[in-house]
Design a protein around this motif. Structure first.
Motif, PDB file in Angstrom:
ATOM      1  N   ASN A 160      58.988  26.421  52.300  1.00  8.26           N
ATOM      2  CA  ASN A 160      59.215  25.097  51.713  1.00  8.26           C
ATOM      3  C   ASN A 160      58.003  24.599  50.939  1.00  8.26           C
ATOM      4  OD1 ASN A 160      60.829  22.456  51.590  1.00  8.26           O
ATOM      5  ND2 ASN A 160      58.867  21.781  52.438  1.00  8.26           N
ATOM      6  N   HIS A 161      56.820  24.947  51.397  1.00 11.85           N
ATOM      7  CA  HIS A 161      55.600  24.419  50.812  1.00 11.85           C
ATOM      8  C   HIS A 161      54.467  25.417  51.005  1.00 11.85           C
ATOM      9  CE1 HIS A 161      56.053  22.971  54.997  1.00 11.85           C
ATOM     10  NE2 HIS A 161      54.826  23.470  55.105  1.00 11.85           N
ATOM     11  N   SER A 162      53.409  25.237  50.258  1.00 11.78           N
ATOM     12  CA  SER A 162      52.192  26.030  50.445  1.00 11.78           C
ATOM     13  C   SER A 162      51.060  25.080  50.803  1.00 11.78           C
ATOM     14  CB  SER A 162      51.839  26.791  49.165  1.00 11.78           C
ATOM     15  OG  SER A 162      51.276  25.918  48.189  1.00 11.78           O
ATOM     16  N   SER A 163      49.877  25.625  50.947  1.00 13.81           N
ATOM     17  CA  SER A 163      48.678  24.800  51.047  1.00 13.81           C
ATOM     18  C   SER A 163      48.293  24.315  49.651  1.00 13.81           C
ATOM     19  CB  SER A 163      47.529  25.607  51.639  1.00 13.81           C
ATOM     20  OG  SER A 163      46.285  24.956  51.419  1.00 13.81           O
ATOM     21  N   SER A 164      47.673  23.150  49.586  1.00  9.12           N
ATOM     22  CA  SER A 164      47.147  22.681  48.302  1.00  9.12           C
ATOM     23  C   SER A 164      45.987  23.550  47.830  1.00  9.12           C
ATOM     24  CB  SER A 164      46.696  21.226  48.410  1.00  9.12           C
ATOM     25  OG  SER A 164      45.730  21.070  49.440  1.00  9.12           O
ATOM     26  N   GLU A 165      45.479  24.422  48.712  1.00  9.85           N
ATOM     27  CA  GLU A 165      44.419  25.352  48.327  1.00  9.85           C
ATOM     28  C   GLU A 165      44.961  26.697  47.843  1.00  9.85           C
ATOM     29  OE1 GLU A 165      41.205  25.652  51.126  1.00  9.85           O
ATOM     30  OE2 GLU A 165      41.186  23.484  51.507  1.00  9.85           O
ATOM     31  N   HIS A 166      46.272  26.855  47.834  1.00  7.63           N
ATOM     32  CA  HIS A 166      46.864  28.077  47.284  1.00  7.63           C
ATOM     33  C   HIS A 166      46.450  28.189  45.814  1.00  7.63           C
ATOM     34  CE1 HIS A 166      49.775  31.117  46.116  1.00  7.63           C
ATOM     35  NE2 HIS A 166      50.161  31.245  47.389  1.00  7.63           N
ATOM     36  N   VAL A 167      46.122  29.387  45.384  1.00  8.20           N
ATOM     37  CA  VAL A 167      45.630  29.575  44.016  1.00  8.20           C
ATOM     38  C   VAL A 167      46.638  29.090  42.982  1.00  8.20           C
ATOM     39  CG1 VAL A 167      46.468  31.974  43.896  1.00  8.20           C
ATOM     40  CG2 VAL A 167      44.579  31.231  42.428  1.00  8.20           C
ATOM     41  N   LEU A 168      47.925  29.222  43.272  1.00 10.75           N
ATOM     42  CA  LEU A 168      48.934  28.792  42.308  1.00 10.75           C
ATOM     43  C   LEU A 168      48.982  27.272  42.179  1.00 10.75           C
ATOM     44  CD1 LEU A 168      51.831  31.317  43.030  1.00 10.75           C
ATOM     45  CD2 LEU A 168      50.143  31.356  41.173  1.00 10.75           C
ATOM     46  N   PHE A 218      55.805  17.034  53.629  1.00  4.83           N
ATOM     47  CA  PHE A 218      54.929  16.958  54.799  1.00  4.83           C
ATOM     48  C   PHE A 218      53.588  16.344  54.368  1.00  4.83           C
ATOM     49  CE2 PHE A 218      58.288  19.869  55.832  1.00  4.83           C
ATOM     50  CZ  PHE A 218      58.619  19.508  57.127  1.00  4.83           C
ATOM     51  N   ASP A 219      52.479  16.967  54.675  1.00  4.64           N
ATOM     52  CA  ASP A 219      51.183  16.381  54.382  1.00  4.64           C
ATOM     53  C   ASP A 219      50.838  16.515  52.893  1.00  4.64           C
ATOM     54  OD1 ASP A 219      48.713  15.195  55.457  1.00  4.64           O
ATOM     55  OD2 ASP A 219      47.776  17.064  54.832  1.00  4.64           O
ATOM     56  N   THR A 220      49.914  15.676  52.431  1.00  6.00           N
ATOM     57  CA  THR A 220      49.461  15.783  51.041  1.00  6.00           C
ATOM     58  C   THR A 220      48.885  17.152  50.736  1.00  6.00           C
ATOM     59  OG1 THR A 220      47.332  14.858  51.708  1.00  6.00           O
ATOM     60  CG2 THR A 220      48.962  13.327  50.835  1.00  6.00           C
ATOM     61  N   SER A 221      48.416  17.858  51.771  1.00  7.86           N
ATOM     62  CA  SER A 221      47.857  19.205  51.589  1.00  7.86           C
ATOM     63  C   SER A 221      48.922  20.290  51.589  1.00  7.86           C
ATOM     64  CB  SER A 221      46.842  19.491  52.697  1.00  7.86           C
ATOM     65  OG  SER A 221      47.472  19.503  53.970  1.00  7.86           O
ATOM     66  N   GLN A 222      50.215  19.880  51.553  1.00  8.00           N
ATOM     67  CA  GLN A 222      51.327  20.834  51.619  1.00  8.00           C
ATOM     68  C   GLN A 222      52.335  20.564  50.494  1.00  8.00           C
ATOM     69  OE1 GLN A 222      51.715  19.661  55.877  1.00  8.00           O
ATOM     70  NE2 GLN A 222      52.102  21.829  56.237  1.00  8.00           N
ATOM     71  N   PRO A 223      51.987  20.867  49.250  1.00  4.20           N
ATOM     72  CA  PRO A 223      52.914  20.632  48.134  1.00  4.20           C
ATOM     73  C   PRO A 223      54.152  21.515  48.223  1.00  4.20           C
ATOM     74  CG  PRO A 223      51.051  21.956  47.407  1.00  4.20           C
ATOM     75  CD  PRO A 223      50.728  21.496  48.805  1.00  4.20           C
ATOM     76  N   ASP A 224      55.308  20.940  47.898  1.00  2.37           N
ATOM     77  CA  ASP A 224      56.575  21.670  47.962  1.00  2.37           C
ATOM     78  C   ASP A 224      56.725  22.612  46.771  1.00  2.37           C
ATOM     79  OD1 ASP A 224      56.987  19.686  49.985  1.00  2.37           O
ATOM     80  OD2 ASP A 224      59.146  19.929  49.739  1.00  2.37           O
ATOM     81  N   TRP A 225      57.197  23.829  47.063  1.00  2.00           N
ATOM     82  CA  TRP A 225      57.553  24.764  46.004  1.00  2.00           C
ATOM     83  C   TRP A 225      58.779  24.252  45.255  1.00  2.00           C
ATOM     84  CZ3 TRP A 225      54.271  28.468  44.724  1.00  2.00           C
ATOM     85  CH2 TRP A 225      53.436  29.038  45.700  1.00  2.00           C
ATOM     86  N   ASN A 226      58.890  24.642  43.991  1.00  2.00           N
ATOM     87  CA  ASN A 226      60.060  24.322  43.178  1.00  2.00           C
ATOM     88  C   ASN A 226      61.020  25.509  43.212  1.00  2.00           C
ATOM     89  OD1 ASN A 226      61.949  23.531  41.286  1.00  2.00           O
ATOM     90  ND2 ASN A 226      60.631  23.974  39.521  1.00  2.00           N
ATOM     91  N   TRP A 227      62.020  25.417  44.072  1.00  2.00           N
ATOM     92  CA  TRP A 227      62.956  26.530  44.226  1.00  2.00           C
ATOM     93  C   TRP A 227      64.011  26.575  43.126  1.00  2.00           C
ATOM     94  CZ3 TRP A 227      63.064  30.837  47.197  1.00  2.00           C
ATOM     95  CH2 TRP A 227      62.052  30.948  48.159  1.00  2.00           C
ATOM     96  N   ASP A 228      63.930  25.684  42.156  1.00  2.00           N
ATOM     97  CA  ASP A 228      64.754  25.818  40.956  1.00  2.00           C
ATOM     98  C   ASP A 228      64.142  26.819  39.982  1.00  2.00           C
ATOM     99  OD1 ASP A 228      66.615  23.952  41.831  1.00  2.00           O
ATOM    100  OD2 ASP A 228      65.562  22.268  40.902  1.00  2.00           O
ATOM    101  N   ASN A 229      62.936  27.264  40.251  1.00  2.00           N
ATOM    102  CA  ASN A 229      62.211  28.191  39.377  1.00  2.00           C
ATOM    103  C   ASN A 229      62.405  29.625  39.867  1.00  2.00           C
ATOM    104  OD1 ASN A 229      60.265  29.737  37.994  1.00  2.00           O
ATOM    105  ND2 ASN A 229      58.847  28.007  37.869  1.00  2.00           N
ATOM    106  N   PRO A 230      62.976  30.515  39.053  1.00  2.00           N
ATOM    107  CA  PRO A 230      63.185  31.909  39.496  1.00  2.00           C
ATOM    108  C   PRO A 230      61.900  32.607  39.914  1.00  2.00           C
ATOM    109  CG  PRO A 230      64.414  31.463  37.473  1.00  2.00           C
ATOM    110  CD  PRO A 230      63.529  30.275  37.703  1.00  2.00           C
ATOM    111  N   ALA A 231      60.757  32.178  39.389  1.00  2.00           N
ATOM    112  CA  ALA A 231      59.494  32.822  39.756  1.00  2.00           C
ATOM    113  C   ALA A 231      59.173  32.606  41.228  1.00  2.00           C
ATOM    114  CB  ALA A 231      58.361  32.298  38.877  1.00  2.00           C
TER     115      ALA A 231
END
Length: 561
Positions: A117-125, A186-199
């Motif tokens: 659902n989300h990554s860390s805000s420190e994820h390189v992407l 969730f937390d500000t440090s956990q941005p949600d992925w955009n699952w509308d994006n095929p990537a």
């Protein structure tokens, strides 16, 4: 003649299901708190590997590892910065490989946590998304939107975070001006992925294959009902107090959207393409009637049955928490899962120490004082009930020791994001490191005595080495029940479940062939009908069981001739 009298001629189940996960007992390991091999006060993968023989001897079939990926640990590792590497605090990829290999040598399967659902805000992407311009491909990997108001100063909608406060945070653009907002359920440090994006789909297909190639036997999917958001990101309805209105039994607007089902239909062929019956189990907090949509031959293999965990002590509530999910899972040919504790909820040895009408907040406050002995008695009884049911059973580390929730944690040591955002106790109380040895530093958790959360003094008498070999201990009750569960085939669904009548008030009766499970939910001992008084006692959850007498808050397994 009652149903009780007419059912006594039944025979035990004799046939098993082909896939291991259909009747497995899975033990959740929270790596930070399981075993620390290097003395830094935080558990690690070599520590888990060293304790695997304990889990084999306990009698479980598999372990589920909570996240051990690279992470800043703002949410106990559920803020992932790299899905294909191990955080140095836990070890290395070589340590992960060694753990999986050793588990397989011991006959244990390994399920890893997946956080889509989300990554860390420190994820390189995400860092690349922050550096890129609005509307760029980098930003489209996450959910970025323009704000409302004359200058975009208001969030894109009125959604709030599960961890309290707004679900949106505004970024500062490269030129220093206030910019777009990003979504974090969730937390500000956990941005949600955009699952509308095929990537995003492509990336997670690669993550699945990465761990399947390394020998993982399956995935526990975190926030499995949350990845796909409703089209247009509409405002949620609010109540008179201005809070998001969530009707009883429903979920917020950003959860349980049908698009998530397509993700599991996309993943299922990948998982099934690997030998060894790999599997997916979903953490999906969804309305009960929606469960069959998530599991089946084209979707996920299993989904957690949280209704059983949430059932209050008593015959009607506990029976309903068994009957309904069994029927729903049967409708799609999937096994039911059973769970009483995990890393997100108050341990059941403490929950059951309160009256059934008690309503918990988020975590256990210092002002909430349970009846410790009552809680442990009822927890042992509920465990025997759970382990006699068909399907998979999921155990949380330390429940086999009867560990209580720890309320007395200094606020400055608490790490749960909800505590920092809203001041609630949070979930740290169920995550305190385990006691292995009564007289060792940190009760055997760490060779140096270091422990990332303080362990209470009561842990000394609950340590594994104290309980081992004591037939009255919670640990030995678990070992016996798990052994009998396998020998009697209770996890299999061949003969199903019956609820005989003719029992004293307050007694829940569950029949599995010739095995009867009786739980006295009342506050006084009861006399059993003559046919059951003559049955063979297989295991009891507590003392005082005599022929024909079942004490209060006690469960037994009986076998009829």
């Amino acid at each position: 003649m009652t149903q009780l009298d007419s059912a006594l001629t039944g025979a035990p189940a004799t046939h098993g299901a082909p896939e291991w996960w259909r009747d497995a007992v899975v033990y959740q390991v929270y790596p930070r708190s399981f075993a620390d091999s290097d003395g830094d006060g935080m558990g690690d993968l070599p520590g888990v590997t060293a304790r695997l023989p304990y889990l084999r001897d306990l009698g479980v079939d598999a372990i589920w590892l909570s996240p051990f990926y690279t992470s800043p640990q703002h949410d106990g590792g559920y803020d992932v910065a790299d899905y294909t590497d191990v955080d140095p605090r836990f070890g290395s990829l070589a340590d992960a490989d060694a753990l999986i290999a050793r588990a397989h040598e011991l006959g244990l399967r390994v399920v890893v946590d997946l956080v889509p659902n989300h990554s860390s805000s420190e994820h390189v992407l995400f860092q690349q998304a922050l550096a890129a311009a609005p509307g760029s491909p980098e930003r489209d990997l996450y959910v970025f939107r323009e704000g409302r108001g004359e200058h975009g100063e208001l969030p894109p909608n009125n959604w709030t975070s599960i961890f309290h406060g707004p679900a949106w945070t505004r970024v500062t653009e490269a030129d220093g001006t206030p910019g777009q907002w990003y979504l974090h359920i969730f937390d500000t440090s956990q941005p949600d992925w955009n699952w509308d994006n095929p990537a995003v789909h492509e990336m997670f297909r690669g993550v699945l294959r990465f761990w399947l190639d390394r020998g993982a036997d399956g995935f526990r999917v975190d926030v499995a009902h949350g990845m796909v958001k409703p089209e247009g990101l509409p405002d949620a309805t609010v109540n008179a107090e201005g809070l998001i209105d969530i009707p009883e039994g429903e979920v917020p607007v950003y959860f349980d959207n049908d698009g998530v089902l397509d993700i599991y239909r996309e993943w299922r062929p990948i998982v099934d393409s690997y030998a060894g019956d790999r599997m997916m189990v979903l953490e999906a907090w969804i309305p009960e009637h929606r469960l069959p949509l998530y599991i089946g031959p084209e979707e996920a293999h299993q989904s957690f049955n949280f209704g059983f965990l949430q059932a209050r002590w008593g015959v009607p509530t506990m029976r309903a928490a068994i009957e309904k999910p069994l029927a729903l899972a049967d409708a799609v040919g999937a096994p039911t899962t059973w769970v009483l504790s995990n890393h997100d909820v108050i341990r059941h040895a403490t929950r059951y120490g309160f009256p059934p009408e008690h309503r918990f907040g988020e975590g256990l406050s210092r002002e909430e004082v349970p009846d410790t002995e009552l809680g442990r008695r009822r927890a042992r009884a509920a465990t025997l009930l759970m382990l006699a049911l068909p399907g998979s059973a999921y155990l949380y580390q330390g429940e086999e020791l009867g560990l209580p929730e720890v309320a007395d944690i200094p606020d400055e040591l608490r790490e749960d994001p909800s505590h920092h955002r809203a001041g609630v106790p949070g979930r740290d109380g169920c995550r305190v490191p385990l006691p292995w040895e009564k007289d060792a530093p940190a009760y055997g958790f760490s060779p140096t005595g270091a422990s990332w959360l303080p362990q209470p003094a009561v842990f000394a008498e609950l340590a594994a080495d104290v309980q081992a070999g004591d037939p009255t201990s919670t640990l030995e009750m678990y070992r016996l029940a798990l052994r009998l569960r396998g020998e009697l085939g209770l996890g299999r669904h061949v003969e199903g479940v019956e609820f005989p009548d003719g029992l004293p008030e307050g007694v829940l009766a569950v029949r599995r062939g010739s095995v009867w499970v009786l739980v006295n939910t009342g506050d006084a001992a009861v006399e059993l009908p003559a046919p059951l008084a003559a049955a063979t006692l297989l295991v009891a959850s507590g003392p005082g069981v005599a022929r024909g007498v079942l004490p209060a808050d006690t469960a037994v397994w009986l076998r009829t001739a």
